[in-house]
Each structure stands twice: as structure tokens, then as C-alpha cells.
Design a protein around this motif. Structure first.
Motif, PDB file in Angstrom:
ATOM      1  N   GLU A  80      11.967  33.721 -42.959  1.00  0.00           N
ATOM      2  CA  GLU A  80      13.302  34.317 -42.875  1.00  0.00           C
ATOM      3  C   GLU A  80      13.266  35.772 -42.429  1.00  0.00           C
ATOM      4  O   GLU A  80      14.099  36.197 -41.645  1.00  0.00           O
ATOM      5  N   THR A  81      12.278  36.542 -42.929  1.00  0.00           N
ATOM      6  CA  THR A  81      12.246  37.983 -42.654  1.00  0.00           C
ATOM      7  C   THR A  81      11.063  38.430 -41.803  1.00  0.00           C
ATOM      8  O   THR A  81      11.078  39.532 -41.260  1.00  0.00           O
ATOM      9  N   GLY A  82      10.014  37.625 -41.728  1.00  0.00           N
ATOM     10  CA  GLY A  82       8.802  38.006 -41.014  1.00  0.00           C
ATOM     11  C   GLY A  82       7.897  38.933 -41.798  1.00  0.00           C
ATOM     12  O   GLY A  82       6.849  39.350 -41.325  1.00  0.00           O
ATOM     13  N   VAL A  83       8.271  39.255 -43.045  1.00  0.00           N
ATOM     14  CA  VAL A  83       7.513  40.204 -43.869  1.00  0.00           C
ATOM     15  C   VAL A  83       6.367  39.489 -44.583  1.00  0.00           C
ATOM     16  O   VAL A  83       6.536  38.389 -45.122  1.00  0.00           O
ATOM     17  N   ALA A  84       5.200  40.148 -44.603  1.00  0.00           N
ATOM     18  CA  ALA A  84       4.040  39.621 -45.330  1.00  0.00           C
ATOM     19  C   ALA A  84       4.352  39.580 -46.820  1.00  0.00           C
ATOM     20  O   ALA A  84       5.018  40.467 -47.351  1.00  0.00           O
ATOM     21  N   GLN A  85       3.858  38.546 -47.487  1.00  0.00           N
ATOM     22  CA  GLN A  85       4.124  38.338 -48.903  1.00  0.00           C
ATOM     23  C   GLN A  85       2.924  38.773 -49.749  1.00  0.00           C
ATOM     24  O   GLN A  85       1.817  38.909 -49.247  1.00  0.00           O
ATOM     25  N   GLY A  86       3.151  38.936 -51.045  1.00  0.00           N
ATOM     26  CA  GLY A  86       2.071  39.272 -51.958  1.00  0.00           C
ATOM     27  C   GLY A  86       1.545  40.670 -51.708  1.00  0.00           C
ATOM     28  O   GLY A  86       2.300  41.590 -51.397  1.00  0.00           O
ATOM     29  N   LYS A 107      -5.197  40.196 -37.917  1.00  0.00           N
ATOM     30  CA  LYS A 107      -6.271  40.009 -36.937  1.00  0.00           C
ATOM     31  C   LYS A 107      -5.816  39.225 -35.707  1.00  0.00           C
ATOM     32  O   LYS A 107      -6.635  38.698 -34.966  1.00  0.00           O
ATOM     33  N   GLY A 108      -4.496  39.127 -35.518  1.00  0.00           N
ATOM     34  CA  GLY A 108      -3.981  38.467 -34.324  1.00  0.00           C
ATOM     35  C   GLY A 108      -3.993  36.952 -34.372  1.00  0.00           C
ATOM     36  O   GLY A 108      -3.899  36.301 -33.336  1.00  0.00           O
ATOM     37  N   GLY A 109      -4.104  36.371 -35.551  1.00  0.00           N
ATOM     38  CA  GLY A 109      -4.132  34.916 -35.674  1.00  0.00           C
ATOM     39  C   GLY A 109      -2.849  34.275 -35.178  1.00  0.00           C
ATOM     40  O   GLY A 109      -1.768  34.845 -35.303  1.00  0.00           O
ATOM     41  N   PRO A 110      -2.942  33.060 -34.618  1.00  0.00           N
ATOM     42  CA  PRO A 110      -1.760  32.348 -34.126  1.00  0.00           C
ATOM     43  C   PRO A 110      -0.989  31.720 -35.297  1.00  0.00           C
ATOM     44  O   PRO A 110      -1.409  30.704 -35.845  1.00  0.00           O
ATOM     45  N   LEU A 111       0.127  32.310 -35.661  1.00  0.00           N
ATOM     46  CA  LEU A 111       0.901  31.801 -36.790  1.00  0.00           C
ATOM     47  C   LEU A 111       1.386  30.379 -36.546  1.00  0.00           C
ATOM     48  O   LEU A 111       1.564  29.606 -37.490  1.00  0.00           O
ATOM     49  N   SER A 112       1.571  29.999 -35.283  1.00  0.00           N
ATOM     50  CA  SER A 112       2.031  28.646 -34.956  1.00  0.00           C
ATOM     51  C   SER A 112       1.032  27.584 -35.405  1.00  0.00           C
ATOM     52  O   SER A 112       1.379  26.417 -35.543  1.00  0.00           O
ATOM     53  N   GLU A 113      -0.210  27.983 -35.646  1.00  0.00           N
ATOM     54  CA  GLU A 113      -1.233  27.045 -36.113  1.00  0.00           C
ATOM     55  C   GLU A 113      -1.397  27.095 -37.628  1.00  0.00           C
ATOM     56  O   GLU A 113      -2.282  26.453 -38.187  1.00  0.00           O
ATOM     57  N   GLY A 114      -0.537  27.877 -38.285  1.00  0.00           N
ATOM     58  CA  GLY A 114      -0.616  28.016 -39.731  1.00  0.00           C
ATOM     59  C   GLY A 114       0.070  26.881 -40.461  1.00  0.00           C
ATOM     60  O   GLY A 114       0.651  25.977 -39.861  1.00  0.00           O
ATOM     61  N   ILE A 115      -0.008  26.937 -41.780  1.00  0.00           N
ATOM     62  CA  ILE A 115       0.594  25.921 -42.639  1.00  0.00           C
ATOM     63  C   ILE A 115       1.972  26.391 -43.077  1.00  0.00           C
ATOM     64  O   ILE A 115       2.120  27.482 -43.618  1.00  0.00           O
ATOM     65  N   VAL A 116       2.991  25.559 -42.820  1.00  0.00           N
ATOM     66  CA  VAL A 116       4.366  25.861 -43.228  1.00  0.00           C
ATOM     67  C   VAL A 116       4.574  25.276 -44.613  1.00  0.00           C
ATOM     68  O   VAL A 116       4.294  24.100 -44.854  1.00  0.00           O
ATOM     69  N   HIS A 117       5.046  26.116 -45.532  1.00  0.00           N
ATOM     70  CA  HIS A 117       5.339  25.667 -46.895  1.00  0.00           C
ATOM     71  C   HIS A 117       6.602  26.369 -47.349  1.00  0.00           C
ATOM     72  O   HIS A 117       6.677  27.582 -47.356  1.00  0.00           O
ATOM     73  N   GLY A 118       7.626  25.565 -47.655  1.00  0.00           N
ATOM     74  CA  GLY A 118       8.924  26.140 -48.001  1.00  0.00           C
ATOM     75  C   GLY A 118       9.445  26.925 -46.816  1.00  0.00           C
ATOM     76  O   GLY A 118       9.481  26.439 -45.697  1.00  0.00           O
ATOM     77  N   ALA A 119       9.813  28.198 -47.055  1.00  0.00           N
ATOM     78  CA  ALA A 119      10.296  29.082 -45.986  1.00  0.00           C
ATOM     79  C   ALA A 119       9.244  30.136 -45.674  1.00  0.00           C
ATOM     80  O   ALA A 119       9.544  31.293 -45.406  1.00  0.00           O
ATOM     81  N   SER A 120       7.957  29.722 -45.704  1.00  0.00           N
ATOM     82  CA  SER A 120       6.843  30.630 -45.418  1.00  0.00           C
ATOM     83  C   SER A 120       5.834  29.936 -44.511  1.00  0.00           C
ATOM     84  O   SER A 120       5.812  28.713 -44.401  1.00  0.00           O
ATOM     85  N   VAL A 121       4.984  30.757 -43.884  1.00  0.00           N
ATOM     86  CA  VAL A 121       3.869  30.230 -43.098  1.00  0.00           C
ATOM     87  C   VAL A 121       2.624  31.026 -43.478  1.00  0.00           C
ATOM     88  O   VAL A 121       2.693  32.237 -43.687  1.00  0.00           O
ATOM     89  N   CYS A 175      -1.077  32.246 -42.301  1.00  0.00           N
ATOM     90  CA  CYS A 175      -1.908  32.454 -41.117  1.00  0.00           C
ATOM     91  C   CYS A 175      -3.193  31.634 -41.248  1.00  0.00           C
ATOM     92  O   CYS A 175      -3.827  31.638 -42.308  1.00  0.00           O
ATOM     93  N   PRO A 176      -3.620  30.961 -40.165  1.00  0.00           N
ATOM     94  CA  PRO A 176      -4.818  30.128 -40.238  1.00  0.00           C
ATOM     95  C   PRO A 176      -6.125  30.917 -40.327  1.00  0.00           C
ATOM     96  O   PRO A 176      -7.145  30.350 -40.684  1.00  0.00           O
ATOM     97  N   LEU A 177      -6.108  32.211 -40.023  1.00  0.00           N
ATOM     98  CA  LEU A 177      -7.361  32.968 -40.034  1.00  0.00           C
ATOM     99  C   LEU A 177      -7.744  33.514 -41.407  1.00  0.00           C
ATOM    100  O   LEU A 177      -8.861  33.321 -41.866  1.00  0.00           O
ATOM    101  N   HIS A 178      -6.827  34.226 -42.044  1.00  0.00           N
ATOM    102  CA  HIS A 178      -7.182  34.892 -43.300  1.00  0.00           C
ATOM    103  C   HIS A 178      -6.155  34.689 -44.409  1.00  0.00           C
ATOM    104  O   HIS A 178      -6.092  35.469 -45.345  1.00  0.00           O
ATOM    105  N   ASN A 179      -5.349  33.643 -44.260  1.00  0.00           N
ATOM    106  CA  ASN A 179      -4.418  33.223 -45.310  1.00  0.00           C
ATOM    107  C   ASN A 179      -3.335  34.226 -45.675  1.00  0.00           C
ATOM    108  O   ASN A 179      -2.812  34.183 -46.783  1.00  0.00           O
ATOM    109  N   TRP A 180      -2.982  35.126 -44.764  1.00  0.00           N
ATOM    110  CA  TRP A 180      -1.814  35.964 -45.023  1.00  0.00           C
ATOM    111  C   TRP A 180      -0.583  35.068 -44.970  1.00  0.00           C
ATOM    112  O   TRP A 180      -0.503  34.156 -44.142  1.00  0.00           O
ATOM    113  N   VAL A 181       0.379  35.327 -45.837  1.00  0.00           N
ATOM    114  CA  VAL A 181       1.594  34.522 -45.916  1.00  0.00           C
ATOM    115  C   VAL A 181       2.782  35.362 -45.455  1.00  0.00           C
ATOM    116  O   VAL A 181       2.951  36.504 -45.900  1.00  0.00           O
ATOM    117  N   PHE A 182       3.607  34.790 -44.575  1.00  0.00           N
ATOM    118  CA  PHE A 182       4.781  35.487 -44.038  1.00  0.00           C
ATOM    119  C   PHE A 182       6.041  34.693 -44.334  1.00  0.00           C
ATOM    120  O   PHE A 182       6.057  33.466 -44.231  1.00  0.00           O
TER     121      PHE A 182
END
Length: 116
Positions: free
Chosen positions: A79-85, A53-67, A69-76
Motif C-alpha cells: 500500500e505504501t512502499g515503506v519497509a516494515q519492521g 541490494k536491488g533485489g527484484p521485488l516482483s520475484e518476492g513472496i506476497v503475503h497479505g498486503a506485503s511483499v 524481497c527474495p534476496l534478504h527478506n526485507w518486507v515492504f
């Protein structure tokens, strides 16, 4: 990360300008790029726009080597930029490194030209 011998690295600023597990945004010819600093002081650069949905990843939560998204909790993966889960998609990644306490990025890549 493969270091191309002709890569033109540009200085983005000091690592200390980004808190651990935080990010800052750099405006480039490509668009906004989020520079992330992990708790282990590694740096990663990703497109600052979640494909969901175009959320600003820079405002997301960094945990380990993932971030997350602050809008709908997608995790990226940082290292690769690929969505997880179960989420699908990904964001562009950019070459970044630390040298003498400064963050450097590949100028050619930021200008929208591949250096590979």
C-alpha cells in the motif's frame, strides 16, 4: 488512492494474467514496475527494485498486503512502499486499479510526470 479527474489510465492487461499472490513486471519510462495481485484480488504497483541490494521485488513472496524481497527478506507494504519492521527505506508506489477485470495504471505517473 485519490482519483484525479484528468488521470489518463492505461490498460496493462487482464487481472487473470497475474496469479493470486503473484506479480508481473511492466517496463515504463520510470523503469521496471512490479504489479502485484493479492490473495483478495487487490492490485498494487511498486518500483521493482529493493533499496537494500536491488533485489527484484516482483520475484518476492506476497503475503497479505506485503511483499518480501527474495534476496534478504526485507518486507515492504504494497500500500505504501515503506519497509516494515527494523528495515528502513521504501520504494515508489504507482496508482493501479481494476476495471472490468483489467488492470489500469496512471499513464502520467508511469511517464514520470505527477498527475496530482
Amino acid at each position: 488512492m485519490t482519483n484525479h479527474p484528468m488521470t489518463n489510465w492505461i490498460d496493462i492487461g487482464p487481472l487473470d494474467n497475474i496469479p493470486q499472490r503473484g506479480a508481473r513486471v511492466v517496463k515504463t519510462a520510470f523503469g521496471c514496475v512490479a504489479i502485484f495481485r493479492t490473495g483478495d484480488d487487490d492490485v498494487y504497483a511498486l518500483e521493482d527494485r529493493c533499496p537494500h541490494k536491488g533485489g527484484p521485488l516482483s520475484e518476492g513472496i506476497v503475503h497479505g498486503a506485503s511483499v518480501t524481497c527474495p534476496l534478504h527478506n526485507w518486507v515492504f507494504s504494497l500500500e505504501t512502499g515503506v519497509a516494515q519492521g527494523a528495515d528502513e527505506g521504501g520504494v515508489a508506489t504507482f496508482a493501479a486499479r481494476i476495471e472490468n477485470g483489467r488492470i489500469l495504471m496512471d499513464a502520467e505517473q508511469l511517464a514520470g510526470r505527477s498527475a496530482a
